[in-house]
Design an enzyme around this catalytic site. Sequence first.
Site, mmCIF file in Angstrom:
data_model
loop_
_atom_site.group_PDB
_atom_site.id
_atom_site.type_symbol
_atom_site.label_atom_id
_atom_site.label_comp_id
_atom_site.label_asym_id
_atom_site.label_seq_id
_atom_site.Cartn_x
_atom_site.Cartn_y
_atom_site.Cartn_z
ATOM 1 N N ASP A 101 -21.009 71.335 59.535
ATOM 2 C CA ASP A 101 -20.036 71.056 58.479
ATOM 3 C C ASP A 101 -20.248 72.081 57.377
ATOM 4 O OD1 ASP A 101 -18.340 68.218 57.815
ATOM 5 O OD2 ASP A 101 -18.677 69.599 56.138
ATOM 6 N N THR A 119 -6.525 65.523 65.301
ATOM 7 C CA THR A 119 -5.129 65.374 65.693
ATOM 8 C C THR A 119 -4.359 66.578 65.183
ATOM 9 O OG1 THR A 119 -5.362 63.012 65.537
ATOM 10 C CG2 THR A 119 -3.116 63.873 65.527
ATOM 11 N N LEU A 157 -10.410 56.741 68.681
ATOM 12 C CA LEU A 157 -11.356 55.829 68.020
ATOM 13 C C LEU A 157 -10.716 55.189 66.811
ATOM 14 C CD1 LEU A 157 -14.353 58.343 67.876
ATOM 15 C CD2 LEU A 157 -13.743 56.796 69.739
ATOM 16 N N ARG A 158 -11.021 53.909 66.611
ATOM 17 C CA ARG A 158 -10.584 53.233 65.391
ATOM 18 C C ARG A 158 -11.758 53.147 64.443
ATOM 19 N NH1 ARG A 158 -9.303 47.830 68.217
ATOM 20 N NH2 ARG A 158 -11.052 48.699 69.348
ATOM 21 N N GLU A 159 -11.530 53.471 63.190
ATOM 22 C CA GLU A 159 -12.608 53.300 62.220
ATOM 23 C C GLU A 159 -12.996 51.828 62.213
ATOM 24 O OE1 GLU A 159 -11.759 54.944 58.364
ATOM 25 O OE2 GLU A 159 -11.015 56.793 59.246
ATOM 26 N N CYS A 180 -5.034 58.162 59.395
ATOM 27 C CA CYS A 180 -4.358 58.635 60.609
ATOM 28 C C CYS A 180 -2.864 58.328 60.653
ATOM 29 C CB CYS A 180 -5.030 58.025 61.831
ATOM 30 S SG CYS A 180 -6.793 58.358 61.864
HETATM 31 C C1 UGA Z 1 -5.991 54.682 64.489
HETATM 32 C C2 UGA Z 1 -5.826 54.393 65.983
HETATM 33 O O1 UGA Z 1 -5.875 52.984 66.219
HETATM 34 C C3 UGA Z 1 -6.922 55.080 66.802
HETATM 35 O O2 UGA Z 1 -6.678 54.890 68.174
HETATM 36 C C4 UGA Z 1 -6.902 56.581 66.483
HETATM 37 O O3 UGA Z 1 -7.955 57.263 67.148
HETATM 38 C C5 UGA Z 1 -7.067 56.794 64.998
HETATM 39 O O4 UGA Z 1 -6.015 56.095 64.289
HETATM 40 C C6 UGA Z 1 -6.974 58.266 64.712
HETATM 41 O O5 UGA Z 1 -5.942 58.872 65.001
HETATM 42 O O6 UGA Z 1 -7.969 58.871 64.288
HETATM 43 P P1 UGA Z 1 -7.532 53.706 62.514
HETATM 44 O O7 UGA Z 1 -6.619 54.456 61.595
HETATM 45 O O8 UGA Z 1 -8.984 53.824 62.364
HETATM 46 O O9 UGA Z 1 -7.219 54.100 64.063
HETATM 47 O O10 UGA Z 1 -7.208 52.159 62.342
HETATM 48 P P2 UGA Z 1 -6.318 51.055 63.077
HETATM 49 O O11 UGA Z 1 -7.201 49.960 63.481
HETATM 50 O O12 UGA Z 1 -5.449 51.633 64.098
HETATM 51 O O13 UGA Z 1 -5.427 50.550 61.866
HETATM 52 C C7 UGA Z 1 -4.472 51.386 61.199
HETATM 53 C C8 UGA Z 1 -3.732 50.610 60.138
HETATM 54 O O14 UGA Z 1 -2.886 49.624 60.729
HETATM 55 C C9 UGA Z 1 -4.636 49.844 59.182
HETATM 56 O O15 UGA Z 1 -4.132 49.918 57.878
HETATM 57 C C10 UGA Z 1 -4.595 48.423 59.703
HETATM 58 O O16 UGA Z 1 -4.866 47.476 58.708
HETATM 59 C C11 UGA Z 1 -3.144 48.347 60.163
HETATM 60 N N1 UGA Z 1 -2.912 47.304 61.190
HETATM 61 C C12 UGA Z 1 -3.455 47.423 62.428
HETATM 62 C C13 UGA Z 1 -2.101 46.220 60.886
HETATM 63 O O17 UGA Z 1 -1.557 46.094 59.764
HETATM 64 N N2 UGA Z 1 -1.881 45.262 61.860
HETATM 65 C C14 UGA Z 1 -2.403 45.375 63.104
HETATM 66 O O18 UGA Z 1 -2.126 44.490 63.957
HETATM 67 C C15 UGA Z 1 -3.228 46.473 63.401
#
Ligand code: UGA
Length: 441
Positions: free
Chosen positions: A30, A121, A161-163, A268
């Site tokens: 980094d 991405t 991956l999801r955070e 993301c």
């Molecule tokens: C997302 C994708 O889920 C991952 O597969 C991907 O790798 C990642 O982006 C990325 O491109 O790096 P992330 O942003 O960590 O992951 O989080 P998510 O769990 O997908 O949630 C995204 C947003 O949607 C959050 O604000 C969450 O609160 C919201 N959400 C999610 C909802 O409002 N309802 C749901 O049912 C699910």
Amino acid sequence: MDIAIVGSGYVGLVTGVCLAHIGHNVVCCDNNEEKIKALKAGKVPIYEPGLDELLEKYRKSGRITFTSSIAEAAKKATVIFIAVGTPSKKNGDADLTYIENVAREVAQNMDSYKLLVEKSTVPAQTGDRIARTIRLNLPAKHKQGKNATLEFDVASNPEFLREGSAVEDFMNPDRIVIGVESKRAERLLRDIYKPLKATIVVTNLATAEMIKHASNSFFSTKLSFINSVAQICDRVGADVEKVAEGMGYDKRIGRSFLNAGIGYGGSCFPKDVDAFVRLAEKSGYDFKILKSVRDVNEQQKEWFVRHVEDKLWIVKDKTIAVWGLAFKSNTDDMRSAASLTVIEALQDEGARIQAYDPQAMPNAKKMLKGVKFCDDPYAAAKGADCLLLITEWDEFRQVDLAKTRDLMRQAVVFDGRNFLDARALGELGYEYYGIGRGGNA
Ligand code: UGA
């Protein structure tokens, strides 16, 4: 295998640590020297469940090392993952400056075959740009005219991956996508992921880039769709939670990503939707669905604020408790968190905000002004005229709601995630407002 990861943010660090866990020698790189210093000392700069333990283990065993020099990292490794940031520009385009820098620097230091893998991405066709940058920047001894005499490959291996559950997601992927233009690159990537025994989808580079665009945009579409359905549920006396359950049993739809809320955030979805809309525009296609997805998401946050304002009646000088600041639970990430929009809008109307988040407060303090940050959920609720649940942390389900009610000036709850037990709150005398729960609980 000897692997370098350039960019030690959420994606890079998790990928590096997990690759060490499945048996590879990893060097994480980094350009932020402070971050590298901290990592060398065993300090993890982000909150991600499970990451600390693994990092400590492989740091101690020497399987993972850290450097701020791309040259050093690239020299050791055959495979170089690019996991640097690709932030949005004002016009929605992804800013690929960091990607270009990495490609150039790797090229300048190349003295043997390298495989560069896009992990960040990036818009489709970035792979071609990286390959060209490498050809143009190879040392003269590795070129004959315009042609490279040193072999290299560029591949795409998007992360899903999801955070908050990134380590778990890495170890148990639904699929691994590799976009390659040569058998050698395919073989290397297959070898890297062999220990995971996951389904591997092999495509060309542009298709793999497109799979990532399409996946994140589809999730965002599901979310804006269910949030729109929630709006109608509120108006016709239906419960969106039950609607989602009823829909979700159909395997073709599935229950996941149908939790209505205050709109999606994070590093993301908002950025990736913008980038896909722009990519479509540049290729001559007007991606109307995705533009609406974005609009609906913005409107959802605005609607939540208006709803709170309406029920509070007078906002000026009211004290509003906020539970949860992070863009979702199990992370300290505040990027594009709905809490930012909601809090700032209510502050503009003269509200006082008392907030608590189990992990995100250090980051939130840098982004929010005039907020009283509290040590626990009770302190945030004390004297409040209403409570907003913004992030679905498990901790909020353990809170003593009777005690909270007695601390508040008015027992009014706006549950931005449909997370709290609406019936229990009702029985305790709270006025409860969820999202799409028929106007009330
Ligand atoms: C997302 C994708 O889920 C991952 O597969 C991907 O790798 C990642 O982006 C990325 O491109 O790096 P992330 O942003 O960590 O992951 O989080 P998510 O769990 O997908 O949630 C995204 C947003 O949607 C959050 O604000 C969450 O609160 C919201 N959400 C999610 C909802 O409002 N309802 C749901 O049912 C699910």
